[in-house]
Design a protein around this motif. Structure first.
Motif, PDB file in Angstrom:
ATOM      1  N   GLN A 100       0.750   6.990  27.965  1.00  0.00           N
ATOM      2  CA  GLN A 100       1.895   7.069  27.056  1.00  0.00           C
ATOM      3  C   GLN A 100       2.211   8.532  26.821  1.00  0.00           C
ATOM      4  N   SER A 101       3.423   8.770  26.347  1.00  0.00           N
ATOM      5  CA  SER A 101       3.923  10.147  26.291  1.00  0.00           C
ATOM      6  C   SER A 101       3.673  10.834  24.956  1.00  0.00           C
ATOM      7  N   HIS A 102       2.983  10.202  24.034  1.00  0.00           N
ATOM      8  CA  HIS A 102       2.841  10.740  22.674  1.00  0.00           C
ATOM      9  C   HIS A 102       1.611  10.159  22.012  1.00  0.00           C
ATOM     10  N   PHE A 103       1.208  10.776  20.906  1.00  0.00           N
ATOM     11  CA  PHE A 103       0.100  10.291  20.089  1.00  0.00           C
ATOM     12  C   PHE A 103       0.653   9.901  18.729  1.00  0.00           C
ATOM     13  N   THR A 104       1.418   8.817  18.726  1.00  0.00           N
ATOM     14  CA  THR A 104       1.984   8.252  17.505  1.00  0.00           C
ATOM     15  C   THR A 104       1.565   6.795  17.439  1.00  0.00           C
ATOM     16  N   MET A 105       1.216   6.316  16.247  1.00  0.00           N
ATOM     17  CA  MET A 105       0.753   4.939  16.106  1.00  0.00           C
ATOM     18  C   MET A 105       1.563   4.212  15.046  1.00  0.00           C
ATOM     19  N   VAL A 106       1.665   2.891  15.195  1.00  0.00           N
ATOM     20  CA  VAL A 106       2.348   2.132  14.154  1.00  0.00           C
ATOM     21  C   VAL A 106       1.563   2.290  12.861  1.00  0.00           C
ATOM     22  N   GLY A 107       2.294   2.375  11.757  1.00  0.00           N
ATOM     23  CA  GLY A 107       1.663   2.581  10.470  1.00  0.00           C
ATOM     24  C   GLY A 107       1.171   3.995  10.242  1.00  0.00           C
ATOM     25  N   GLY A 108       1.487   4.914  11.146  1.00  0.00           N
ATOM     26  CA  GLY A 108       1.038   6.297  10.992  1.00  0.00           C
ATOM     27  C   GLY A 108      -0.464   6.475  11.123  1.00  0.00           C
ATOM     28  N   LEU A 109      -1.125   5.556  11.833  1.00  0.00           N
ATOM     29  CA  LEU A 109      -2.584   5.554  11.865  1.00  0.00           C
ATOM     30  C   LEU A 109      -3.173   6.679  12.716  1.00  0.00           C
ATOM     31  N   GLN A 110      -2.317   7.460  13.379  1.00  0.00           N
ATOM     32  CA  GLN A 110      -2.841   8.611  14.123  1.00  0.00           C
ATOM     33  C   GLN A 110      -3.513   9.616  13.191  1.00  0.00           C
ATOM     34  N   SER A 111      -3.242   9.516  11.899  1.00  0.00           N
ATOM     35  CA  SER A 111      -3.849  10.428  10.921  1.00  0.00           C
ATOM     36  C   SER A 111      -5.180   9.914  10.388  1.00  0.00           C
ATOM     37  N   ALA A 112      -5.677   8.787  10.897  1.00  0.00           N
ATOM     38  CA  ALA A 112      -6.851   8.147  10.310  1.00  0.00           C
ATOM     39  C   ALA A 112      -8.172   8.803  10.708  1.00  0.00           C
ATOM     40  N   ARG A 113      -8.170   9.655  11.721  1.00  0.00           N
ATOM     41  CA  ARG A 113      -9.386  10.353  12.128  1.00  0.00           C
ATOM     42  C   ARG A 113      -9.152  11.852  12.090  1.00  0.00           C
ATOM     43  N   SER A 114     -10.223  12.601  11.854  1.00  0.00           N
ATOM     44  CA  SER A 114     -10.140  14.056  11.741  1.00  0.00           C
ATOM     45  C   SER A 114     -10.001  14.704  13.117  1.00  0.00           C
ATOM     46  N   LEU A 115      -9.558  15.955  13.112  1.00  0.00           N
ATOM     47  CA  LEU A 115      -9.469  16.703  14.360  1.00  0.00           C
ATOM     48  C   LEU A 115     -10.833  16.845  15.028  1.00  0.00           C
ATOM     49  N   PRO A 116     -11.915  17.173  14.308  1.00  0.00           N
ATOM     50  CA  PRO A 116     -13.218  17.234  14.980  1.00  0.00           C
ATOM     51  C   PRO A 116     -13.605  15.908  15.645  1.00  0.00           C
ATOM     52  N   HIS A 117     -13.301  14.796  15.000  1.00  0.00           N
ATOM     53  CA  HIS A 117     -13.595  13.485  15.593  1.00  0.00           C
ATOM     54  C   HIS A 117     -12.813  13.308  16.898  1.00  0.00           C
ATOM     55  N   LEU A 118     -11.541  13.657  16.869  1.00  0.00           N
ATOM     56  CA  LEU A 118     -10.702  13.483  18.055  1.00  0.00           C
ATOM     57  C   LEU A 118     -11.121  14.423  19.181  1.00  0.00           C
ATOM     58  N   LYS A 119     -11.488  15.639  18.847  1.00  0.00           N
ATOM     59  CA  LYS A 119     -11.934  16.579  19.870  1.00  0.00           C
ATOM     60  C   LYS A 119     -13.217  16.089  20.533  1.00  0.00           C
ATOM     61  N   ARG A 120     -14.123  15.522  19.737  1.00  0.00           N
ATOM     62  CA  ARG A 120     -15.359  14.998  20.318  1.00  0.00           C
ATOM     63  C   ARG A 120     -15.069  13.796  21.218  1.00  0.00           C
ATOM     64  N   ALA A 121     -14.124  12.955  20.825  1.00  0.00           N
ATOM     65  CA  ALA A 121     -13.736  11.829  21.675  1.00  0.00           C
ATOM     66  C   ALA A 121     -13.219  12.332  23.018  1.00  0.00           C
ATOM     67  N   TYR A 122     -12.404  13.368  22.980  1.00  0.00           N
ATOM     68  CA  TYR A 122     -11.892  13.970  24.219  1.00  0.00           C
ATOM     69  C   TYR A 122     -13.036  14.476  25.083  1.00  0.00           C
ATOM     70  N   GLU A 123     -13.984  15.191  24.497  1.00  0.00           N
ATOM     71  CA  GLU A 123     -15.093  15.762  25.254  1.00  0.00           C
ATOM     72  C   GLU A 123     -15.942  14.673  25.917  1.00  0.00           C
ATOM     73  N   LEU A 124     -16.217  13.616  25.170  1.00  0.00           N
ATOM     74  CA  LEU A 124     -17.034  12.533  25.718  1.00  0.00           C
ATOM     75  C   LEU A 124     -16.299  11.812  26.851  1.00  0.00           C
ATOM     76  N   ALA A 125     -15.008  11.566  26.651  1.00  0.00           N
ATOM     77  CA  ALA A 125     -14.225  10.893  27.696  1.00  0.00           C
ATOM     78  C   ALA A 125     -14.098  11.777  28.935  1.00  0.00           C
ATOM     79  N   ASP A 126     -13.909  13.063  28.732  1.00  0.00           N
ATOM     80  CA  ASP A 126     -13.805  13.986  29.861  1.00  0.00           C
ATOM     81  C   ASP A 126     -15.115  14.014  30.648  1.00  0.00           C
TER      82      ASP A 126
END
Length: 375
Positions: free
Chosen positions: A323-349
């Motif tokens: 998908q072309s964006h990081f937007t979620m219904v209900g604005g839930l993209q704000s439900a996790r912190s930046l450190p959490h998201l960065k760690r998810a990226y690192e693990l997936a990579d």
């Protein structure tokens, strides 16, 4: 099995070899929001239908089934019933056209009155069961917040589920979603004591074995799931919904195994499909070699508060180019912190999950800059 079109990541239009029939595997799929809709978290969901359906084709292209309109799709957390009904109709039609397997959630989330009676819960379940089966999909009878709030004991569950199963045209999947996924479901099946709750569930299945294809267990308790699956009647599957222990539960033991209906298989689709193929060929070690390293990512995405795991799932879909964006219904993209998201990226990579690692890295840097971090 052929699939029309291709996903946003440019995957082929023709499906790959389906996983071997030794396991039945569903990926619970997320929805893609419309990032340009003028909406608020209280409004009905605004969905990008093209991108949402393309992601279902991505899952089918790997030979996985799609579990539609479940909690991974933000059911009850931004996805309202009207939007869920449209999602079911559209996805079921795509499934029928392509031959991809689909099962859809049946719930009671159209109920909005402050006071709800058991008769209202039963009618709501009936309405949604009729829609799902009318669309040609298998039904997944989801745990109901309204039933949990209204039932005074296990007898209410036996009555409501028995009534629904007698009406079902085909065997359904029952869904036991633990309170870590939805706190409103505490005490489901009529008791907070999980041993007593298990007895009620088994009673319902024993009274209607021909109408129950299986039960999805999402309690994040591997030992309890194993004990339950050993007590299921012959022919009734146990679908693991345990996003912490899925490799050993799917691999099984001398007494049996779990099939799968998992939210974590949304981002893990290519790896999950290959692993299950190996398992079907009798290569359990190869299966575990692929899936065991993914558990760290799953445990990270599903860490408490577990019900916000959808944010990480959608992040990975964006980073992977689905998908072309990081937007979620209900604005839930704000439900996790930046450190959490960065760690998810690192693990997936680290798992080589991204078809274009440079795109994923660039998008992660962009996200960090939006949050106020360095470019």
């Amino acid at each position: 099995m052929s699939v029309r079109g291709s996903g946003a990541s440019g995957e082929p239009a023709i499906a790959g070899t389906p996983p071997a029939a030794s396991r039945t595997v569903f990926a619970a799929a997320h929805v893609v929001a419309d990032p340009f809709a003028d909406t608020t978290p209280e409004d009905p969901a605004a969905i990008d239908w093209d991108a949402t359906l393309a992601f279902r084709h991505h899952l089918w292209s790997h030979g996985l089934g799609v579990a539609e309109a479940m909690d991974t799709a933000q059911r009850g957390m931004g996805l309202d019933w009207s939007s869920a009904a449209e999602l079911i109709r559209r996805s079921a039609a795509e499934s029928a056209a392509t031959g991809g397997r689909i099962a859809c959630g049946v719930g009671t989330d159209q109920l909005t009155a402050p006071e709800v009676r058991l008769v209202d819960v039963r009618a709501a379940y009936e309405e949604q069961l009729s829609l799902v089966e009318g669309a040609g999909a298998q039904a997944i009878v989801m745990a109901s917040r309204h039933l949990a709030a209204t039932a005074t004991g296990p007898e209410a569950y036996v009555e409501i589920y028995g009534h629904l199963l007698r009406q079902a045209a085909a065997p359904v999947i029952l869904h036991w979603l633990g309170p870590m996924f939805d706190p409103a479901l505490h005490g489901y099946w009529g008791s907070p004591d999980l041993d007593l709750a298990t007895e009620t569930l088994l009673q319902i299945i024993a009274e209607h074995p021909a109408k129950v294809d299986g039960v999805k267990v999402s309690l994040l308790d591997a030992d309890r799931e194993v004990r339950l699956r050993r007590r299921l009647p012959e022919g009734v599957r146990c679908y693991t919904g345990d996003d912490f222990h899925y490799p050993e539960l799917i691999a099984g033991d001398a007494h049996g195994f779990s099939d799968a209906l998992l939210g974590i298989f949304d981002p893990l689709a290519p790896l999950a499909a290959e692993a299950v193929r190996l398992l079907g060929d009798g290569d359990t070690a190869g299966f575990r070699k692929i899936l065991d390293p993914t558990v760290a990512l799953a445990r990270h995405l599903f860490q408490t508060p577990t019900h916000y795991y959808k944010t990480g799932v959608v992040l990975l879909a964006w980073l992977a180019g689905h998908q072309s964006h990081f937007t979620m219904v209900g604005g839930l993209q704000s439900a996790r912190s930046l450190p959490h998201l960065k760690r998810a990226y690192e693990l997936a990579d680290g798992l080589d999950l991204f078809p274009d690692p440079e795109l994923a890295a660039a998008r992660m840097r962009r996200l960090a800059s939006v949050y106020g971090g360095a470019e």
